[in-house]
Scaffold this active site. Structure first.
Site, PDB file in Angstrom:
ATOM      1  N   LYS A 140     -12.606  16.940  26.819  1.00 57.48           N
ATOM      2  CA  LYS A 140     -11.337  16.363  27.280  1.00 57.48           C
ATOM      3  C   LYS A 140     -10.804  17.132  28.486  1.00 57.48           C
ATOM      4  O   LYS A 140     -10.340  16.529  29.462  1.00 57.48           O
ATOM      5  CB  LYS A 140     -10.300  16.397  26.160  1.00 57.48           C
ATOM      6  CG  LYS A 140     -10.523  15.412  25.041  1.00 57.48           C
ATOM      7  CD  LYS A 140      -9.357  15.464  24.064  1.00 57.48           C
ATOM      8  CE  LYS A 140      -9.541  14.508  22.902  1.00 57.48           C
ATOM      9  NZ  LYS A 140      -8.373  14.533  21.985  1.00 57.48           N
ATOM     10  N   ASP A 196      -3.545  12.050  22.368  1.00 58.34           N
ATOM     11  CA  ASP A 196      -4.137  11.772  21.062  1.00 58.34           C
ATOM     12  C   ASP A 196      -4.985  10.540  21.276  1.00 58.34           C
ATOM     13  O   ASP A 196      -4.548   9.563  21.898  1.00 58.34           O
ATOM     14  CB  ASP A 196      -3.084  11.541  19.975  1.00 58.34           C
ATOM     15  CG  ASP A 196      -3.698  11.754  18.584  1.00 58.34           C
ATOM     16  OD1 ASP A 196      -4.367  12.775  18.391  1.00 58.34           O
ATOM     17  OD2 ASP A 196      -3.513  10.894  17.709  1.00 58.34           O
ATOM     18  N   GLY A 233     -18.145  13.575  21.162  1.00 59.25           N
ATOM     19  CA  GLY A 233     -17.576  12.754  20.094  1.00 59.25           C
ATOM     20  C   GLY A 233     -18.471  11.574  19.738  1.00 59.25           C
ATOM     21  O   GLY A 233     -19.683  11.709  19.558  1.00 59.25           O
ATOM     22  N   TYR A 234     -17.866  10.408  19.675  1.00 57.93           N
ATOM     23  CA  TYR A 234     -18.582   9.195  19.282  1.00 57.93           C
ATOM     24  C   TYR A 234     -19.289   8.511  20.458  1.00 57.93           C
ATOM     25  O   TYR A 234     -19.886   7.439  20.283  1.00 57.93           O
ATOM     26  CB  TYR A 234     -17.602   8.198  18.647  1.00 57.93           C
ATOM     27  CG  TYR A 234     -16.903   8.707  17.408  1.00 57.93           C
ATOM     28  CD1 TYR A 234     -17.526   8.665  16.157  1.00 57.93           C
ATOM     29  CD2 TYR A 234     -15.622   9.234  17.475  1.00 57.93           C
ATOM     30  CE1 TYR A 234     -16.892   9.137  15.015  1.00 57.93           C
ATOM     31  CE2 TYR A 234     -14.972   9.708  16.336  1.00 57.93           C
ATOM     32  CZ  TYR A 234     -15.607   9.661  15.123  1.00 57.93           C
ATOM     33  OH  TYR A 234     -14.975  10.117  13.990  1.00 57.93           O
ATOM     34  N   LYS A 281     -17.504   7.194  34.004  1.00 56.24           N
ATOM     35  CA  LYS A 281     -16.763   7.286  32.749  1.00 56.24           C
ATOM     36  C   LYS A 281     -15.267   7.419  32.997  1.00 56.24           C
ATOM     37  O   LYS A 281     -14.458   6.763  32.331  1.00 56.24           O
ATOM     38  CB  LYS A 281     -17.258   8.473  31.911  1.00 56.24           C
ATOM     39  CG  LYS A 281     -16.594   8.513  30.538  1.00 56.24           C
ATOM     40  CD  LYS A 281     -17.072   9.663  29.680  1.00 56.24           C
ATOM     41  CE  LYS A 281     -16.381   9.628  28.314  1.00 56.24           C
ATOM     42  NZ  LYS A 281     -16.700  10.799  27.484  1.00 56.24           N
TER      43      LYS A 281
END
Length: 206
Positions: free
Chosen positions: A16, A73, A157-158, A179
């Protein structure tokens, strides 16, 4: 840049942090991270929505660091799972947080679900706070399908399981520029940038 306002990117997630820094590279501000401060404990994420948690975290870290803070979040919502993992995305498989375990749990829960019912959405809410005041809150999302077999080595992550039909790639197969242009976080950041620039130009981040 010494006279430029400081903004803390309030995340300990290296992926992030990298994405936010890239997206805000042209913003006239000094971008700080947690390495500029003594150890900071994480707040309890008690919100039931991404927006609630983003606002909670931004205000918490702004108060702790005494700086303007950006916090996010974000997570994955899968239709066939009733919107899970949602706000529990980072800890879907329990503690400690582990991407591989989360992905294993996701695919386990989708066993036997046909491709047409594996629709999913990445969502990100970003909040900008000064003290307890939330100055701005923006959201971004991207639609996709969950694949059993991971593809790609970028992202985190996913991402390796999140296939984007319009691009014919998973999120983990995208280069950083691509991205940041289409991802949920990239879209949220694109919405935040003009607000940041305006606040800085009007000297409202001091």
């Amino acid at each position: 840049m010494e006279s430029a306002p400081a903004i803390v990117i309030a995340t300990s997630n290296a992926g992030k942090l990298r994405e936010v820094r890239q997206a805000l590279a042209e913003v006239p501000a000094r971008l700080l991270d947690f390495t500029h401060f003594d150890a900071i404990s994480e707040p309890e994420e008690t919100g039931e929505t991404f927006a609630e948690n983003a606002r909670l975290k931004a205000a918490y870290y702004a108060c702790v660091t005494n700086q303007v803070c950006i916090a996010d979040d974000s997570g994955l919502e899968v239709g066939a799972l009733g919107g899970l993992p949602g706000v529990h995305s980072a800890r879907f498989a329990g503690w400690p947080r582990n991407d591989a375990a989360n992905n294993t749990e996701l695919i386990r829960r989708l066993a036997g679900v046909p491709p047409e019912r594996r629709t999913a959405r990445f969502r990100c809410v970003l909040a900008l706070a000064r003290g307890t005041e939330v100055l701005q809150c923006v959201e971004g999302s991207v639609e996709g399908i969950i694949m059993d077999t991971p593809r790609g080595t970028s992202g985190f992550g996913y991402d390796p399981h999140f296939y984007i039909p319009s691009l014919g790639k998973t999120a983990a197969e995208l280069d950083p520029v691509e991205k940041n242009r289409i991802s949920h976080r990239g879209r949220a950041l694109a919405r935040l940038v003009p607000h940041l620039v305006e606040l800085i130009q009007n000297q409202k981040l001091a």
